[in-house]
Every structure is written in structure tokens, then in C-alpha cells.
Design an enzyme around this catalytic site. Structure first.
Site, PDB file in Angstrom:
ATOM      1  N   HIS A   1      78.113  81.270  19.592  1.00 50.96           N
ATOM      2  CA  HIS A   1      76.842  81.775  20.124  1.00 50.96           C
ATOM      3  C   HIS A   1      75.973  80.620  20.573  1.00 50.96           C
ATOM      4  O   HIS A   1      75.993  79.544  19.978  1.00 50.96           O
ATOM      5  CB  HIS A   1      76.118  82.681  19.120  1.00 50.96           C
ATOM      6  CG  HIS A   1      75.705  82.009  17.853  1.00 50.96           C
ATOM      7  ND1 HIS A   1      74.474  81.411  17.696  1.00 50.96           N
ATOM      8  CD2 HIS A   1      76.356  81.831  16.669  1.00 50.96           C
ATOM      9  CE1 HIS A   1      74.380  80.920  16.473  1.00 50.96           C
ATOM     10  NE2 HIS A   1      75.505  81.154  15.824  1.00 50.96           N
TER      11      HIS A   1
ATOM     12  N   HIS B   1      69.767  77.267   9.845  1.00 55.31           N
ATOM     13  CA  HIS B   1      68.661  78.207   9.563  1.00 55.31           C
ATOM     14  C   HIS B   1      67.492  77.537   8.844  1.00 55.31           C
ATOM     15  O   HIS B   1      66.459  78.167   8.645  1.00 55.31           O
ATOM     16  CB  HIS B   1      69.096  79.435   8.737  1.00 55.31           C
ATOM     17  CG  HIS B   1      70.027  80.339   9.452  1.00 55.31           C
ATOM     18  ND1 HIS B   1      70.043  81.699   9.264  1.00 55.31           N
ATOM     19  CD2 HIS B   1      70.982  80.083  10.378  1.00 55.31           C
ATOM     20  CE1 HIS B   1      70.980  82.242  10.042  1.00 55.31           C
ATOM     21  NE2 HIS B   1      71.566  81.268  10.716  1.00 55.31           N
TER      22      HIS B   1
ATOM     23  N   SER C   1      78.147  87.333   5.335  1.00 50.08           N
ATOM     24  CA  SER C   1      78.890  88.134   6.283  1.00 50.08           C
ATOM     25  C   SER C   1      78.720  87.558   7.682  1.00 50.08           C
ATOM     26  O   SER C   1      77.684  86.999   8.012  1.00 50.08           O
ATOM     27  CB  SER C   1      78.395  89.582   6.259  1.00 50.08           C
ATOM     28  OG  SER C   1      77.004  89.633   6.506  1.00 50.08           O
TER      29      SER C   1
ATOM     30  N   THR D   1      42.760  93.110  -5.021  1.00 50.66           N
ATOM     31  CA  THR D   1      42.858  94.172  -6.019  1.00 50.66           C
ATOM     32  C   THR D   1      43.206  95.500  -5.363  1.00 50.66           C
ATOM     33  O   THR D   1      42.511  96.490  -5.514  1.00 50.66           O
ATOM     34  CB  THR D   1      41.536  94.289  -6.780  1.00 50.66           C
ATOM     35  OG1 THR D   1      40.473  94.422  -5.824  1.00 50.66           O
ATOM     36  CG2 THR D   1      41.299  93.074  -7.637  1.00 50.66           C
TER      37      THR D   1
ATOM     38  N   ASP E   1      72.556  81.014  21.169  1.00 45.77           N
ATOM     39  CA  ASP E   1      71.158  81.149  20.738  1.00 45.77           C
ATOM     40  C   ASP E   1      70.984  80.449  19.393  1.00 45.77           C
ATOM     41  O   ASP E   1      71.970  80.090  18.728  1.00 45.77           O
ATOM     42  CB  ASP E   1      70.739  82.614  20.640  1.00 45.77           C
ATOM     43  CG  ASP E   1      71.523  83.368  19.579  1.00 45.77           C
ATOM     44  OD1 ASP E   1      72.755  83.129  19.471  1.00 45.77           O
ATOM     45  OD2 ASP E   1      70.931  84.170  18.833  1.00 45.77           O
TER      46      ASP E   1
ATOM     47  N   HIS F   1      41.595 100.980  -3.967  1.00 41.33           N
ATOM     48  CA  HIS F   1      40.973  99.889  -4.718  1.00 41.33           C
ATOM     49  C   HIS F   1      41.325 100.077  -6.194  1.00 41.33           C
ATOM     50  O   HIS F   1      41.105 101.151  -6.753  1.00 41.33           O
ATOM     51  CB  HIS F   1      39.469  99.961  -4.495  1.00 41.33           C
ATOM     52  CG  HIS F   1      38.706  98.801  -5.040  1.00 41.33           C
ATOM     53  ND1 HIS F   1      38.601  98.542  -6.387  1.00 41.33           N
ATOM     54  CD2 HIS F   1      38.014  97.822  -4.430  1.00 41.33           C
ATOM     55  CE1 HIS F   1      37.866  97.453  -6.567  1.00 41.33           C
ATOM     56  NE2 HIS F   1      37.507  96.993  -5.390  1.00 41.33           N
TER      57      HIS F   1
ATOM     58  N   ARG G   1      76.027  92.659  -1.908  1.00 41.78           N
ATOM     59  CA  ARG G   1      77.147  92.019  -1.214  1.00 41.78           C
ATOM     60  C   ARG G   1      78.415  92.716  -1.675  1.00 41.78           C
ATOM     61  O   ARG G   1      78.653  92.831  -2.886  1.00 41.78           O
ATOM     62  CB  ARG G   1      77.214  90.529  -1.563  1.00 41.78           C
ATOM     63  CG  ARG G   1      76.013  89.756  -1.085  1.00 41.78           C
ATOM     64  CD  ARG G   1      76.066  89.549   0.416  1.00 41.78           C
ATOM     65  NE  ARG G   1      74.765  89.166   0.958  1.00 41.78           N
ATOM     66  CZ  ARG G   1      74.566  88.858   2.232  1.00 41.78           C
ATOM     67  NH1 ARG G   1      75.565  88.873   3.101  1.00 41.78           N
ATOM     68  NH2 ARG G   1      73.364  88.539   2.652  1.00 41.78           N
TER      69      ARG G   1
ATOM     70  N   ASP H   1      81.939  79.112  13.453  1.00 41.93           N
ATOM     71  CA  ASP H   1      80.522  79.387  13.231  1.00 41.93           C
ATOM     72  C   ASP H   1      80.218  79.437  11.738  1.00 41.93           C
ATOM     73  O   ASP H   1      79.319  80.136  11.304  1.00 41.93           O
ATOM     74  CB  ASP H   1      80.140  80.717  13.916  1.00 41.93           C
ATOM     75  CG  ASP H   1      78.641  81.000  13.889  1.00 41.93           C
ATOM     76  OD1 ASP H   1      77.867  80.036  13.742  1.00 41.93           O
ATOM     77  OD2 ASP H   1      78.265  82.176  13.983  1.00 41.93           O
TER      78      ASP H   1
ATOM     79  N   GLU I   1      73.111  86.173  18.558  1.00 37.98           N
ATOM     80  CA  GLU I   1      73.705  86.189  17.224  1.00 37.98           C
ATOM     81  C   GLU I   1      72.651  86.114  16.141  1.00 37.98           C
ATOM     82  O   GLU I   1      72.764  86.765  15.103  1.00 37.98           O
ATOM     83  CB  GLU I   1      74.702  85.030  17.071  1.00 37.98           C
ATOM     84  CG  GLU I   1      75.684  85.207  15.913  1.00 37.98           C
ATOM     85  CD  GLU I   1      75.185  84.653  14.589  1.00 37.98           C
ATOM     86  OE1 GLU I   1      75.797  84.964  13.548  1.00 37.98           O
ATOM     87  OE2 GLU I   1      74.177  83.905  14.548  1.00 37.98           O
ATOM     88  N   GLU I   2      71.603  85.331  16.370  1.00 38.25           N
ATOM     89  CA  GLU I   2      70.577  85.145  15.337  1.00 38.25           C
ATOM     90  C   GLU I   2      69.606  86.321  15.298  1.00 38.25           C
ATOM     91  O   GLU I   2      68.612  86.292  14.570  1.00 38.25           O
ATOM     92  CB  GLU I   2      69.818  83.833  15.570  1.00 38.25           C
ATOM     93  CG  GLU I   2      70.685  82.577  15.603  1.00 38.25           C
ATOM     94  CD  GLU I   2      71.347  82.242  14.265  1.00 38.25           C
ATOM     95  OE1 GLU I   2      71.203  83.016  13.303  1.00 38.25           O
ATOM     96  OE2 GLU I   2      72.032  81.204  14.201  1.00 38.25           O
TER      97      GLU I   2
END
Lengths: 478, 478
Positions: free
Chosen positions: A98, A445, A417, A330, A100, A228, A343, A195, A166-167
Site C-alpha cells: 500500500h 503507526h 490482522s 461532573t 498510503d 449533572h 482477537r 507489509d 490500507e490505513e
């Protein structure tokens, strides 16, 4: 007979500055797919790749993918598909990458400008996309060029598929691959994806398995709007209380998933599989270094690798709708959405996992006797993938690693993955190999992403060598 | 003898358009104290108030409070203090209000521009700050003007203290009040604060009690940086898992605080107190309307009011550091900070509450046997406050309400905290009265904040009438 690769390797070495320059040009294009205003740069990066490929004599097409879902004002960047060679006596290898990249801002903490490739005194090449995935993508182009300049016949027909989203979930790619499986990609004899990363920093690996991921939203709502806590605390059922109590029943602090039935779906550990983990080049110190702490669940590498590769895990990622800023507010949030993922590993079928999760979450919520409302849903799922590492595609890659790096690669799986892997396998019916170029410290990343010069240059040799060994492997399927 | 108020009331009525115009001008100044870039507008609003007060003949000072803590580039907005009248034969009443407002953006869901006062066909005046707290603050100015124009002698000396940081923690104000208690404020015989709301929409109230608030951070950390759940899920202790499990032990879905020892700190309910709740003008429908749902903890008003006023409550507000955006992100957050607060009531001492919270949280975390690190701390605390409703300050206000609205006010407490109340009581040693102008549906802090025209205009009458009754009350302390 081992292929004769010396002249190719020498050519890669002598072109190394040129190849680094090519990477510098690619890194300089900020092709961030998740930022709308960078979309023209993503397209520019696709066009850059196409031009480079054409200059190398490949036939290239820029295939549009239509509008971006939920952002109809935006065109998806094109898929760059290309073919280099069409000799029916040669095998055809389909490679994917990829073009990107993840977002990157200097002020996030980068030591150097993220879109200026910067080589330090240890030959680490810093820049967004250097290792993920511009380095590996250009690796294929560089391999072609080095063959040409060395006068070495290219050993296979190469089909290329480089995407620009891809990202950001590979929007539109799945359908494209399925459509082209019996068209543009129909000659493919095997697939290779570069990759991912070595398990450590010293030893190359081939990757034959990935965990899947089922991602859940658990939404609890009650009041018509945020309240609140001074005025309403002590008078109303609070969605956060319910959500936290439900989420506390999902997993314990030792990482054990508490949802009944999940453990029973997991393929039992055989003695044969168990024996494989001891040889893997991985130490607890590697884990501690990448964790940045010693907060491991286990104290030995075998159980750690199993935890990462072959057992499911459950993570609580966060809560949407609750107060999340620094400071003190609050508020009683009216609607909160817990984000949880599991996973998955063989033989967990997504539908079975979903049913167990839904039944458990709904059951635990019912116990609370709250007047609030809970809904749980699977936001997305991606199946685990395990390929046969005895296939010629892996055998060829293993020999190439040994030739280039002088060691047998580890056969690894990954905890994460890479959904396109399974898509290629299912669409083409061919063996898919993950052949990483970068190492575990590349910080894809993250800030200060880098690719070591050695991994880039030897990686180019490896990709070429792999294709030579592919050409020589006997025809039987592994 | 009841004071003669007719000519004052008539003057208020005939000036009502002028008073609404004054409020329109104030709402048009976006004095959002929490947004750095709005600081000039906050200052502008303080200057607007000062000019108006000067024009009415008050002596006014703009007192600087120095730099904003943790934002040393920002000056705190000035406190506007003023005196109207200095007749030693009259009582002196110190009134407090604030001229800053909560943030507001049209795109948050406002039906009208938040900084343009917009009156609908039901005479509801929409605009940020209309009810919180620009309407009440201007109420005091309007009362002065109506007296002047009606030719009615002002019945008391009025000391005013209007701050510009109330919506951002009243930075700097506590020390200022303590410093001025025996200086600028030294003549004060009693204090009146108009910065809260009726319990419902029909019946006015006087407020004599507030819950306190202890706000806690529970921080769990482990890894050196955020991790990818695919790569590290199943190998490392996850801070979110630990935090969720610890927070699940704090309160149950029925609102019961599970921290041992807290309940024992609460003053027992006497039969006398119990008998007071039945008469309060409040229904479960009022609660359902303000909740926007029927997700109440209790099915009767008495227990609901006790839950709000006289029992502690624990709310989980959110988590800092976890994933909080829409969508799906597979992060394992490295450091997460749970935000939890306990509303406190007599006789809960802050130090005692803190010790119980710390012991419980640390004990529950120890049970998890996690390698992560947990720290729990009290981010801020504000004590509960209960005044004597038999003091002449309250008696006078009660008579004024009866005169203006024709009903005896409810004597109420509030579930929330107004910390400055306790500060004024402790610094001056005088009785403090909370005398609200707006009603429960005014949506302070929310979108579409409004003040009913009737509450504004009758409220101006009420503030003036209150001062007249104050002047007539016998000298004994209640």
C-alpha cells in the site's frame, strides 16, 4: 541448484543511493489516507508509483474505486495494478502493498520532519511510510530495476496490486480483488505480501498465520441527555455504572477471557505445535523492550508467543460518550459505548463468538436490574488466517532468506490482522506468504517511524532472490 | 408592617423591555471562561458590568486576580466589586454572581444563535448565560435602576461581588474573598447568592443546603506507550482491564456505594427531617421530565429528594487516556485515568472519605495481582454546606417570595455544590442565602439555555422586595 544471484546483488548495492533517493521522493508525498484534505497527495503518490513502474517497462493501470463510503464528496484513491512480464513459461507472482500512510505531525513528538527521509548515523532512515509500506512497495520496483541494470533475466511474471487506503480500512479493495481474481490476477500462482515485520531485530521471518478480530460496541443508555452528577447523582440509574460493571465481567487481570464457551472454541495445542515455540528467536527482553515495561502476563517466551499468536485475547479499548479529557467534569453521561475486541484464532467462527458474547453481556446486564437499556453488537469482524508453511511459496522464501541473511527464517504468526491476506487467499485460491522487510523496532503507526538502511537494501535483494527461488521450486503444492 | 412595594413593582414592569435589552447586550458578549481565546470577551463583559454599575451611581472596582494557574500567559478576568449606598443606619447585604458563561456553539444543537438573546412565542428568552448567571446578576442592577426611577429609597447598602471564572473553578476567588472579608466586605450583615434554580417550574424556593463533592482520579499505568491489541493482546497486563475491574467495585447499579465505611459517615435521618420531604413541590413526573427518561432509582418523590439532597452518591464520569472517539480503534491504552466523584453530605469529612476511598481502591487493585501500577488521588474536594433557614436572611426572603409570587417558597437543598457559598460563610461568618431566579427547565450548561421572561421580571421584583424585607427584619440572628 541455487540461483546465481551475485550480479543482481552487486547491482542492488551499487544502486543503493538511487534506491534511497526513490524512497525519499515517496516519503515526501504525505499520502495520509485518513485525512480528507490529504487525498490529493494520496492520488499523487499513486501516480508517482505508476510513472515509476511505466519507466521500468511495466504495464500499469490506475483503477478507480468510486466514492468513499460515508464521504460521498471524496473519490477513493485508485488501485495501482501493474504487470511486469508475461512469459507463459514462467511462474506468475502477485504482490501486494500500500502506498498510503498513517497520519504524522512533527508536533506529535517526531524528532525530525515526518515527510523528510532523514538518515541518522546508525543508518536508520526515519520518515512516515519508510517501513509501512513505501519501503517494501518500492522494493519490488527496485528489484526490477536492478535486474535490468545487471542484465539478469527477471525470473517470474510479476503482478502488482498497490492500494491507497490500507490505513483507513482498505475501503473498496475487497470487492476489487474478488472481481479481478479471474481477470487481471488470474495467472497468479501464489501471492506475496510485504507489509509486516520481523519478530525481533536480528532474525528474518516468514509469516503464515494471523489472528482475526471481532470488535464489539456495548451501548448503555438511559437519560435523554447528559446529566449533572450533583443534581441527579443518587436519583437515576447511571449508564456508566452499568457499563463498567458489565465490562468488568469480560476478562480478568491475568488476561483470561471470562465469557463462558470462548475457551472451548480454541483449537487444542498439540505437542508438535508446542515444540515449535522454543526455537523462535524471541526473548522476554524483546517483549519488555517493545512493551516499554515488564508488565508481561507470562514469564517465559513460549507462553508469551502463544498468547500473541494462538490464543484469543480480549481488550477493552475505551468508552465513547463518557468524559475523556484531562481535568474534572461532573457529568453523568447519558449514553456510553464500550469498545471491546476479541482477537480470534482457529477454530473460532465469528458467528459462534458473537453469540457467546451477546448472551454473556445481555445476561450480566440483566443481573444488574437496571432500568437503562443495553445493546451489544459486532462492529466488524475479520477472520483469522493460517496458511501452509510447507507450500513452495514458503520454501522459496525460506531459501532466499538463507541466501541473503545467512540464517533460516523463523516461521511466525502474528497477533494482529491483515485482512487483505485472507481476501487474497479466498479470492485467488492460492497460497499467500507474508515476507517482511522491516524489523520490530520500526515503529510503524508511531512517531519516528523508520526503516533501517540494511533492511531496505538487503530486503530488495531478498525480494529478488525470492522470485528466483520461486522460479526453481518444483510444481507440487505444499 | 409589610413594605410598600407597588411603585417599585410598577417601575420594574414599565422598564421590562429596557431590562431585557440589557440582558441582550450581556448575552451578546461571549464571555466563555474556559476558552483561552475568549478571555478578552470575559474581560469585556466585566467592563460592561462595571460601566453599567457606574452609570447607576455605584462605586466600582475591577480587581485583578493575577495570572491563571497552569496558563501563565493568561490574566484571570477581574472581579467586579461594587458598593451602592453606605448609610450606617441600613443593613448591608453582600450579593454574589458571575458574569462568565459555559461554552456554547450553534453546532452543538442550539436552535438559535447562543449569543443572540432570542425570545420565543412563550416568552422564553434563549441565550447562553441568560439564566446562568447574567440574568440574576443584572437583576441586582435592574433593581437599583427601578428604585431610582420610581423614586423609592434603596432599603439597604448593597455590596456586590461578580466574578468571571465561575465556570472554570472560580480560579483565584477564594483567596480574594478571604482577603476582603474584613476589608471591602466587612460591613456585610448577610450574603445572598442568586445562581441556582427552582426545584420545578411553578414554585419558588430558598435553598439552605448543598452537597459537597470529592473528585477522584484513579490512574492505572503499565506499558511505556499505547500498544496494538493485535500484537500485545494476550501477552501484557492491560491497564483498562484493571481500571474497569476496580471501578466496578465502587457502586452498584442501584446507586449503592460499595466502599465500606461510607454509609456510616452519613448523618442519620430523623423523623423531623423525614416529615419535611412530603410537602415539597416536586413530583416523579418532574424528575422524569428533567431526566428525559423514566430511569429513576426510586419510585417516590421523598426517597428521590433524599437521594439528591441528603445521601451521598458516586458517579463514574469517564476515563482519560482510553479510546473515546466514534469508530473502532484496536489500541491498548498505556495509561488510563478513571474519573469518579462522590457527592458528600453531613457529616462526611473529606479526609475520612478520602481514606476510605484510597483503602478500598488500593485493596481491590491488590486483589487483581496485576503488574500494572495504580495510584488514586483526590483531584479536588468541596465541602457540603447547610445553613440555618430560620435566620432573618431566610425569613426576609420567604416573605418577599410570598409577596411577589403569592406562595410560600419551598425550603430546599441542592444535590450539586456551589463552593463559593461555603467560602462566603466561612470568610464572613454571616448567614448565606441562595435565592434562585430561574426554574428547573432553564438548561444551564446545556444547549438552548433560557430564562423565562416572567422569571426575569418577577425575579427583579423579588430581589428588590427581599432587600426591603431584609431592612425590616428584627436584629436577632435566627
Amino acid at each position: 541448484m541455487a540461483p546465481q544471484l551475485d550480479s543482481y546483488f552487486k547491482q542492488v548495492d551499487s544502486l543503493s543511493d538511487h534506491f534511497i533517493e526513490r524512497l525519499r521522493k515517496a516519503v515526501a508525498i504525505p499520502s495520509v489516507s485518513s485525512e480528507d484534505e490529504r487525498r490529493p497527495d494520496v492520488v499523487k503518490m499513486g501516480e508517482f508509483l505508476a510513472e515509476q513502474l511505466k519507466a521500468l517497462g511495466a504495464s500499469v493501470e490506475l483503477r478507480p474505486l468510486g466514492k468513499q463510503p460515508h464521504k460521498e464528496h471524496l473519490d477513493l484513491p485508485p488501485v495501482v495494478i501493474a504487470r511486469y512480464g508475461s512469459d507463459s513459461n514462467k511462474r506468475t507472482i502477485l504482490v501486494y502493498g500500500h502506498y498510503d500512510v498513517q497520519p504524522a505531525l512533527k508536533e506529535d513528538g517526531w524528532a525530525t520532519d515526518p515527510f523528510t527521509l532523514t538518515v541518522d548515523d546508525k543508518d536508520r532512515m526515519y520518515g512516515r511510510g519508510s517501513t509501512d509500506d513505501k519501503g517494501p512497495v518500492l522494493g519490488w520496483l527496485n528489484a526490477i530495476e536492478a535486474h535490468q541494470k545487471a542484465g539478469v533475466d527477471f525470473p517470474v511474471n510479476l503482478l502488482m496490486c498497490f492500494e491507497g487506503m490500507e490505513e483507513y480500512g482498505s475501503e473498496g479493495l475487497d470487492d476489487f480483488i474478488k472481481d479481478e481474481a479471474d481477470k487481471y490476477f488470474k495467472d497468479a500462482d501464489a501471492v506475496c505480501i510485504s507489509d509486516n515485520y520481523w519478530l525481533g531485530t536480528e532474525k528474518p521471518c516468514l509469516t503464515y498465520g494471523l489472528r482475526g478480530c471481532n470488535y464489539y460496541s456495548i451501548e448503555v443508555s438511559g437519560p435523554g441527555q447528559d446529566l449533572h452528577s450533583g443534581v441527579f447523582g443518587g436519583t437515576a440509574h447511571e449508564p456508566m455504572t452499568d457499563l463498567v460493571r458489565v465490562m468488568s465481567t469480560l476478562v480478568d487481570s491475568s488476561g483470561k477471557i471470562l465469557i463462558p464457551g470462548i475457551a472451548e472454541l480454541v483449537a487444542p495445542l498439540t505437542d508438535e505445535e508446542k515444540s515449535l515455540y522454543g526455537d523462535i528467536a524471541f526473548t522476554m527482553d524483546n517483549l519488555y523492550e517493545s512493551l516499554g515495561s515488564q508488565t508481561s502476563l507470562f514469564d517465559n517466551k513460549e507462553r508469551t508467543l502463544m498468547g500473541r499468536w494462538r490464543y484469543p485475547s480480549l481488550s477493552i479499548h475505551g468508552i465513547e460518550g463518557a468524559y475523556s479529557a484531562p481535568g474534572a467534569k461532573t457529568v453523568i453521561p447519558a449514553k456510553v459505548i464500550g469498545k471491546v475486541s476479541i482477537r480470534t484464532v482457529p477454530n473460532m467462527e465469528s458467528a459462534d463468538v458473537n453469540k457467546l458474547v451477546y448472551d454473556h453481556v445481555n445476561g450480566e446486564f440483566a443481573k444488574l436490574k437496571s432500568k437503562n437499556k443495553l445493546t451489544v453488537s459486532c462492529q466488524h469482524d475479520g477472520k483469522w488466517w493460517v496458511a501452509s508453511p510447507k507450500h513452495w511459496n514458503f520454501t522459496a522464501a525460506g531459501k532466499a532468506v538463507e541466501h541473503v541473511w545467512g540464517v533460516k527464517p523463523d516461521l511466525t504468526r502474528e497477533g494482529g490482522s491483515i485482512p487483505v491476506t485472507l481476501t487474497f487467499e479466498q479470492a485467488t485460491g492460492k497460497n499467500v506468504l507474508l515476507l517482511p522487510m522491516g524489523s520490530s523496532t520500526d515503529a510503524a503507526h508511531s512517531i519516528n517511524e523508520k526503516l533501517d538502511k540494511k533492511n531496505y537494501i538487503e530486503g530488495i535483494k531478498l525480494l529478488g532472490a525470492y522470485l528466483h527461488y520461486v522460479a526453481e521450486e518444483p510444481m507440487k503444492e505444499g
